[in-house]
Design an enzyme around this catalytic site. Structure first.
Site, mmCIF file in Angstrom:
data_model
loop_
_atom_site.group_PDB
_atom_site.id
_atom_site.type_symbol
_atom_site.label_atom_id
_atom_site.label_comp_id
_atom_site.label_asym_id
_atom_site.label_seq_id
_atom_site.Cartn_x
_atom_site.Cartn_y
_atom_site.Cartn_z
ATOM 1 N N TYR A 145 68.050 51.903 25.719
ATOM 2 C CA TYR A 145 67.289 51.867 26.936
ATOM 3 C C TYR A 145 67.813 53.049 27.891
ATOM 4 C CZ TYR A 145 65.110 49.960 31.270
ATOM 5 O OH TYR A 145 64.205 49.816 32.345
ATOM 6 N N LYS A 149 65.823 56.378 29.416
ATOM 7 C CA LYS A 149 65.619 56.515 30.781
ATOM 8 C C LYS A 149 66.251 57.745 31.323
ATOM 9 C CE LYS A 149 62.864 52.855 31.651
ATOM 10 N NZ LYS A 149 61.635 52.979 32.073
HETATM 11 P P1 NAD Z 1 57.239 44.607 32.249
HETATM 12 O O1 NAD Z 1 57.701 44.438 30.746
HETATM 13 O O2 NAD Z 1 56.744 43.653 33.026
HETATM 14 O O3 NAD Z 1 55.810 45.687 32.160
HETATM 15 C C1 NAD Z 1 55.649 46.626 31.085
HETATM 16 C C2 NAD Z 1 54.210 46.827 30.758
HETATM 17 O O4 NAD Z 1 54.085 48.030 29.890
HETATM 18 C C3 NAD Z 1 53.723 45.705 29.947
HETATM 19 O O5 NAD Z 1 52.365 45.263 30.521
HETATM 20 C C4 NAD Z 1 53.524 46.136 28.690
HETATM 21 O O6 NAD Z 1 52.409 45.525 27.765
HETATM 22 C C5 NAD Z 1 53.272 47.396 29.112
HETATM 23 N N1 NAD Z 1 53.656 48.494 27.666
HETATM 24 C C6 NAD Z 1 54.857 48.523 26.791
HETATM 25 N N2 NAD Z 1 54.576 49.136 25.814
HETATM 26 C C7 NAD Z 1 53.404 49.951 26.096
HETATM 27 C C8 NAD Z 1 52.571 51.180 25.400
HETATM 28 N N3 NAD Z 1 53.309 51.700 24.366
HETATM 29 N N4 NAD Z 1 51.777 51.516 26.008
HETATM 30 C C9 NAD Z 1 51.140 51.184 27.095
HETATM 31 N N5 NAD Z 1 51.643 49.949 27.680
HETATM 32 C C10 NAD Z 1 52.584 49.484 27.262
HETATM 33 O O7 NAD Z 1 58.146 45.660 32.551
HETATM 34 P P2 NAD Z 1 58.349 45.878 34.305
HETATM 35 O O8 NAD Z 1 59.549 45.234 34.758
HETATM 36 O O9 NAD Z 1 57.146 45.667 35.245
HETATM 37 O O10 NAD Z 1 58.982 47.436 34.131
HETATM 38 C C11 NAD Z 1 58.017 48.490 34.530
HETATM 39 C C12 NAD Z 1 58.888 49.913 34.552
HETATM 40 O O11 NAD Z 1 59.932 49.727 35.139
HETATM 41 C C13 NAD Z 1 59.456 50.091 33.161
HETATM 42 O O12 NAD Z 1 59.368 51.360 32.884
HETATM 43 C C14 NAD Z 1 60.959 49.451 33.320
HETATM 44 O O13 NAD Z 1 61.710 50.270 32.303
HETATM 45 C C15 NAD Z 1 61.019 50.119 34.692
HETATM 46 N N6 NAD Z 1 62.336 49.367 35.231
HETATM 47 C C16 NAD Z 1 62.232 48.009 35.313
HETATM 48 C C17 NAD Z 1 63.291 46.904 35.865
HETATM 49 C C18 NAD Z 1 62.895 45.736 36.076
HETATM 50 O O14 NAD Z 1 64.101 45.048 36.315
HETATM 51 N N7 NAD Z 1 62.016 44.946 36.018
HETATM 52 C C19 NAD Z 1 64.580 47.801 36.398
HETATM 53 C C20 NAD Z 1 64.325 49.022 36.115
HETATM 54 C C21 NAD Z 1 63.470 49.974 35.618
#
Ligand code: NAD
Length: 240
Positions: A145, A149
């Site tokens: 991951y 990133k």
């Molecule tokens: P989440 O898992 O709730 O949502 C991610 C969405 O991406 C889902 O709806 C999923 O279906 C979609 N997805 C996955 N693979 C895909 C693909 N190949 N094509 C199109 N859509 C796809 O995640 P989140 O927590 O809302 O995270 C959103 C972003 O923020 C991500 O990039 C994540 O890495 C980043 N992030 C999240 C956190 C956290 O703690 N939630 C922290 C740091 C970074």
């Protein structure tokens, strides 16, 4: 004239809130997600101004097909779709490593370059990529991951340099410990939540709204002289 925004991974979590904020900011939003039924439901909940498409960001044909459905090039693109794949590097199945790189890093590349050309011809705009504090510093068992990133952070800089001449600004948001989406289940445990909150200088977990506000700022003309940057939205975590 209403401008379009594309938000990937918009079915749930942070992406759904970014899509909602973008509609509130006056965009018509194309909500893209690999989970077609879920993104249809989310777009219906957001209501007027949000339309859903089933798109796999890691599949160039899928992205091209969705881009062709847009009535005009977007002014804002948010590369938010992402997956987590945790595990020690010695044991991590190659398929897990490859899927993290493919969705997070290659997906950002594919969506960015598919839309940048038409955006440039239409006068430019802004791209905001979602990284993570894990892309800025190593964390236990987060090798795949984190590498994906960290790649997004550097890719953002290259997109910004190459596409400035197209009138496109490209920036990155690096969320910290966020109580939303992929981390929701972790923070359901009150003790885990207490310990993690204690590690954050601002003494709270972040929300999807904290991230969406930063994304919309970087996408707006208020950030009109900002490009190639990564903004950690983490309550001070990365500096502590
Ligand atoms: P989440 O898992 O709730 O949502 C991610 C969405 O991406 C889902 O709806 C999923 O279906 C979609 N997805 C996955 N693979 C895909 C693909 N190949 N094509 C199109 N859509 C796809 O995640 P989140 O927590 O809302 O995270 C959103 C972003 O923020 C991500 O990039 C994540 O890495 C980043 N992030 C999240 C956190 C956290 O703690 N939630 C922290 C740091 C970074």
């Amino acid at each position: 004239m209403t401008e379009w925004a594309v938000v990937t991974g918009a079915a749930q979590g942070i992406g759904a809130v970014i899509a909602e904020f973008a509609v509130t900011a006056g965009y018509r939003v194309a909500a893209w997600d690999i989970d077609g039924p879920a993104v249809e439901r989310t777009a219906a909940e957001i209501g007027d101004g949000c339309v859903a498409s089933a798109v796999d960001v890691a599949d160039e044909e899928s992205v091209r097909a969705a881009a062709a459905l847009l009535p005009e090039p977007p002014r804002l693109v948010v590369n938010n779709a992402g997956i987590v794949r945790f595990g020690p590097l010695l044991d991590l199945p190659l398929a897990e490593w490859e899927s993290a790189l493919r969705v997070n890093l290659t997906g950002t590349f594919i969506v960015g370059r598919t839309l940048a050309g038409p955006m440039g011809k239409a006068g430019g705009g802004a791209i905001v990529n979602l990284a993570s504090v894990n892309g800025l510093a190593a964390a236990p068992h987060a090798g795949a991951y984190s590498a994906s990133k960290a790649g997004i952070v550097r890719l953002t800089e290259h997109m910004a340099m190459e596409w400035a001449k197209l009138g496109i600004r490209v920036n990155c948001v690096a969320p910290g410990l966020i109580h939303a989406g992929m981390s929701d289940a972790i923070y359901a445990d009150a003790e885990v939540r207490r310990v993690r909150e204690g590690a954050v200088p601002l003494a709270r977990l972040g929300s999807a709204e904290d991230i969406a506000a930063a994304v919309l700022f970087l996408g707006s003309e208020k950030a009109g002289y900002v490009t190639g940057q990564t903004l950690a939205v983490d309550g001070g975590l990365i500096k502590s």
